[in-house]
Design an enzyme around this catalytic site. Structure first.
Site, short mmCIF file in Angstrom:
data_model
loop_
_atom_site.label_atom_id
_atom_site.label_comp_id
_atom_site.label_asym_id
_atom_site.label_seq_id
_atom_site.Cartn_x
_atom_site.Cartn_y
_atom_site.Cartn_z
N GLY A 55 0.84 -1.19 0.00
CA GLY A 55 0.00 0.00 0.00
C GLY A 55 0.87 1.24 0.00
O GLY A 55 2.08 1.14 0.27
N CYS A 82 5.08 -6.49 1.90
CA CYS A 82 5.50 -5.09 1.86
C CYS A 82 4.76 -4.28 2.94
O CYS A 82 4.97 -4.50 4.11
CB CYS A 82 5.30 -4.51 0.45
SG CYS A 82 6.21 -2.99 0.24
N TYR A 83 3.83 -3.39 2.53
CA TYR A 83 3.07 -2.65 3.54
C TYR A 83 2.38 -3.62 4.50
O TYR A 83 2.34 -3.40 5.72
CB TYR A 83 2.03 -1.77 2.86
CG TYR A 83 1.22 -0.92 3.81
CD1 TYR A 83 1.72 0.28 4.28
CD2 TYR A 83 -0.04 -1.33 4.25
CE1 TYR A 83 0.98 1.05 5.17
CE2 TYR A 83 -0.78 -0.57 5.13
CZ TYR A 83 -0.27 0.63 5.58
OH TYR A 83 -1.00 1.39 6.46
N HIS A 169 8.28 -8.14 -2.86
CA HIS A 169 7.06 -8.48 -3.59
C HIS A 169 7.19 -9.82 -4.32
O HIS A 169 7.63 -9.86 -5.47
CB HIS A 169 6.74 -7.39 -4.62
CG HIS A 169 6.28 -6.12 -4.00
ND1 HIS A 169 4.98 -5.89 -3.63
CD2 HIS A 169 6.97 -5.01 -3.66
CE1 HIS A 169 4.87 -4.69 -3.10
NE2 HIS A 169 6.08 -4.13 -3.10
N GLU A 171 4.91 -11.46 -5.65
CA GLU A 171 3.93 -11.53 -6.75
C GLU A 171 4.47 -10.97 -8.06
O GLU A 171 3.92 -11.23 -9.13
CB GLU A 171 2.64 -10.80 -6.35
CG GLU A 171 2.71 -9.28 -6.26
CD GLU A 171 3.26 -8.76 -4.94
OE1 GLU A 171 3.94 -9.52 -4.21
OE2 GLU A 171 3.04 -7.57 -4.64
N GLY A 224 -17.92 -11.48 -30.37
CA GLY A 224 -16.79 -12.15 -31.01
C GLY A 224 -15.51 -11.95 -30.22
O GLY A 224 -14.49 -12.55 -30.52
N GLY A 225 -15.56 -11.08 -29.20
CA GLY A 225 -14.42 -10.91 -28.31
C GLY A 225 -14.27 -12.13 -27.40
O GLY A 225 -15.16 -12.99 -27.36
N VAL A 226 -13.15 -12.19 -26.68
CA VAL A 226 -12.87 -13.38 -25.87
C VAL A 226 -13.95 -13.63 -24.82
O VAL A 226 -14.47 -14.74 -24.69
CB VAL A 226 -11.51 -13.24 -25.15
CG1 VAL A 226 -11.16 -14.51 -24.41
CG2 VAL A 226 -10.41 -12.88 -26.13
N ASP A 227 -14.29 -12.58 -24.08
CA ASP A 227 -15.19 -12.78 -22.94
C ASP A 227 -16.58 -13.26 -23.39
O ASP A 227 -17.09 -14.26 -22.87
CB ASP A 227 -15.34 -11.50 -22.12
CG ASP A 227 -14.00 -11.01 -21.60
OD1 ASP A 227 -13.05 -11.82 -21.57
OD2 ASP A 227 -13.89 -9.83 -21.23
N SER A 228 -17.16 -12.56 -24.37
CA SER A 228 -18.51 -12.97 -24.75
C SER A 228 -18.49 -14.33 -25.46
O SER A 228 -19.42 -15.11 -25.32
CB SER A 228 -19.23 -11.90 -25.57
OG SER A 228 -18.67 -11.77 -26.86
N LYS A 370 -8.59 -12.45 -16.77
CA LYS A 370 -8.55 -12.63 -18.23
C LYS A 370 -7.80 -13.91 -18.63
O LYS A 370 -8.25 -14.65 -19.50
CB LYS A 370 -7.87 -11.42 -18.86
CG LYS A 370 -8.06 -11.32 -20.34
CD LYS A 370 -9.38 -10.68 -20.63
CE LYS A 370 -9.66 -10.48 -22.07
NZ LYS A 370 -10.90 -9.75 -22.26
#
Ligand code: XMP
Length: 514
Positions: A55, A82-83, A169, A171, A224-228, A370
């Site tokens: 943070g 970290c924080y 970190h 991550e 036609g996008g990935v999500d839909s 994603k």
């Protein structure tokens, strides 16, 4: 769905989503909550572990983001990063102060391998440091388990209480063995079984969708996008032809995109669903005629999309559910999880249709990042070119044509963009660049072709490297590749006599042109 969960408590650090993603990469489900979340709610979730993020504050300052000491008394393992590490020490009676030297960047750290957290980690390893405060004294009951040249407490722990603190970190990918450390936390310390896998996600989601939908009807706006696309296939797998997908071709898609979507999802495709393609190109061009202002264009495209969608929905009649391709970052970024102040205003075209008769929204990807959506897509057998598609904005080429949109300009930008994408892929650069496309500047200039004077448009090429699309750098494309693209565009695309490469980073530029 009951699954083992690790809770990430967000103190406003820039890597909050990254922490959760890394944990999920270890096959452990993870959710982000603001540090303001009530302790009772966290207890109720009964998580296998808790991670406190970094943070921007100093934990000893008045008004700094904090947590209750009781958090460390729940009997649930806690890892502070970290924080979060400093806060753990501060709250439990250690000391945090301004560091004599600010540590930033890749740093060698010496770890104690007898710590569960550093099990199987090299005794000397590289970590990513970014802090100006440091832990000058660990809290009672803790021992130091890692140090660097400038940081006497790079990690500390109280294994009896399952409390762990890391100043750096893990991550961030710059921490060479960071994933190992997070994996050690979730497996060795928290005792997770690792039940978060995309094949089981598909199986459980299909069952849950079937239970929820029953014999109801479901409507999905497919872009036609990935999500839909992934949402549609997941639903098709669960309920087959109870699902109807409406695909609106607004005339602002990339070259051949409309036909590609139809090939995959249409009657000759491989999925059991009802597919309706609406060819609304002319309708959109008419609405956009004479309009130059970017926000108005976006609004018109968004609203027209909703109108077209509603008209189709009316033909279908009442449905029980409407599908939304919401994914987890949307949930976090709209302030529902975590501390993120960023609210994306632009990401879905124009909000929800007002007049579609449905009872409930269904969001099958709401819990996924994603990269997980893509994994689910592969799991479902969706073609790779659809799954690994680069992002494409809702208003489509409408915001890649500066100024008024016309059918002729759409043709120019489609052709130029197709050449650019083809050459980038041929050069093997497509996996390295996060987003790249051609845009049409509204500029016309004088040129010469053969012996003729020309007065034609200039195309701009854009290519960016980015992690989160909030900031971006322009990608370094080899000169020879750019020259091939330039030559081909000028020779093959009628109406273009100049090609620019956009060097602007974001900020100050945006990725799109409007
Ligand atoms: P900007 O241009 O804001 O773009 O730097 C950041 C990312 O968002 C995408 N983008 C959009 N996506 N609807 C979308 O679905 C939109 O209106 C929109 N505008 C920008 C853009 O392609 C980039 O990936």
């Amino acid at each position: 769905m009951k699954r083992e969960t690790v809770v990430v408590i967000d103190f406003g650090g820039q890597y909050n989503q990254l922490v959760a993603r890394r944990v999920r990469e270890c096959n452990v489900y993870c959710e982000i909550y603001s540090y303001k979340t009530e302790l009772a709610k966290i207890r109720e979730m009964n998580p296998k572990g808790i991670i406190l993020t970094g943070g921007p504050n100093s934990c000893y300052e008045e008004g700094a983001a904090t947590c209750s000491p009781e958090l460390f008394e729940l009997g649930i393992p806690v890892l502070g990063l970290c924080y979060g590490a400093q806060l753990m020490m501060h709250v439990l009676g250690g000391k945090v102060e301004k560091a004599p030297v600010r540590e930033y960047g890749k740093t060698e750290v010496e770890v104690d391998n007898s710590s569960l957290l550093f099990h199987d980690v090299s005794a000397r390893t590289i970590c990513w440091m970014s802090h100006f405060d440091y832990i000058s004294q660990v809290a009672p009951g803790f021992r130091v388990s890692a140090r660097t040249a400038d940081c006497p407490v790079a990690a500390a722990e109280n294994p009896e209480k399952n409390l762990y603190a890391i100043q750096f970190h893990p991550e961030v990918l710059h921490t060479a063995e960071g994933t190992k450390m997070l994996s050690n936390f979730v497996y060795q310390v928290c005792g997770c079984a690792g039940d978060w896998k995309m094949d089981s996600f598909v199986k459980q989601s299909v069952e849950a969708i079937r239970r929820k939908v029953g014999d109801g009807k479901v409507l999905c706006a497919l872009s036609g996008g990935v999500d839909s696309s992934v949402a549609a296939v997941l639903l098709s797998k669960a309920i087959g032809s109870q699902l109807t997908c409406v695909f609106v071709d607004q005339g602002l898609l990339r070259k051949k995109e409309g036909d590609e979507v139809e090939e995959v999802f249409g009657p000759n495709g491989s999925y059991d669903l009802n597919f309706i393609r609406v060819n609304a190109q002319e309708r959109f061009y008419q609405k956009l005629a004479g309009v130059e202002e970017p926000e108005r264009k976006r609004k018109i495209i968004g609203e027209e999309f909703i109108r077209v969608f509603e008209e189709e929905a009316k033909k279908i009649g009442a449905v029980d559910f409407l599908v939304q391709g919401t994914i987890y970052p949307d949930v976090v970024e709209s302030g529902l999880g975590g501390e993120s102040a960023v609210i994306k205003s632009h990401h879905n075209v124009g909000g929800l249709p007002d007049y579609v008769d449905f009872k409930e929204i269904i969001e099958p990807l709401r819990d996924l990042f994603k990269d997980e959506v893509r994994k689910v897509g592969l799991e479902l057998g969706i073609p790779e070119y659809l799954v690994f598609r680069q992002p494409f904005p809702g208003p489509g080429l409408g915001i890649r044509i500066i100024g008024e949109v016309t059918a002729e300009k759409v043709r120019i930008v489609q052709e130029a963009d197709a050449i650019y994408r083809e050459e980038i892929a041929k050069a093997g650069l497509d996996q390295d660049i996060n987003q790249y496309f051609a845009a049409l500047t509204n500029m016309r200039s004088v040129g010469v072709m053969g012996d003729e004077r020309t007065y034609d448009y200039a195309v701009a090429l854009r290519a960016v490297k980015t992690i989160d699309f909030m900031t971006a750098e322009s990608a370094e494309i080899p000169w020879a590749v750019l020259q091939t693209v330039m030559n081909r565009i000028i020779n093959e695309v009628k109406g273009v006599n100049r090609v620019f490469y956009d060097l602007t980073s974001k900020p100050p530029g945006t990725i799109e042109f409007e």
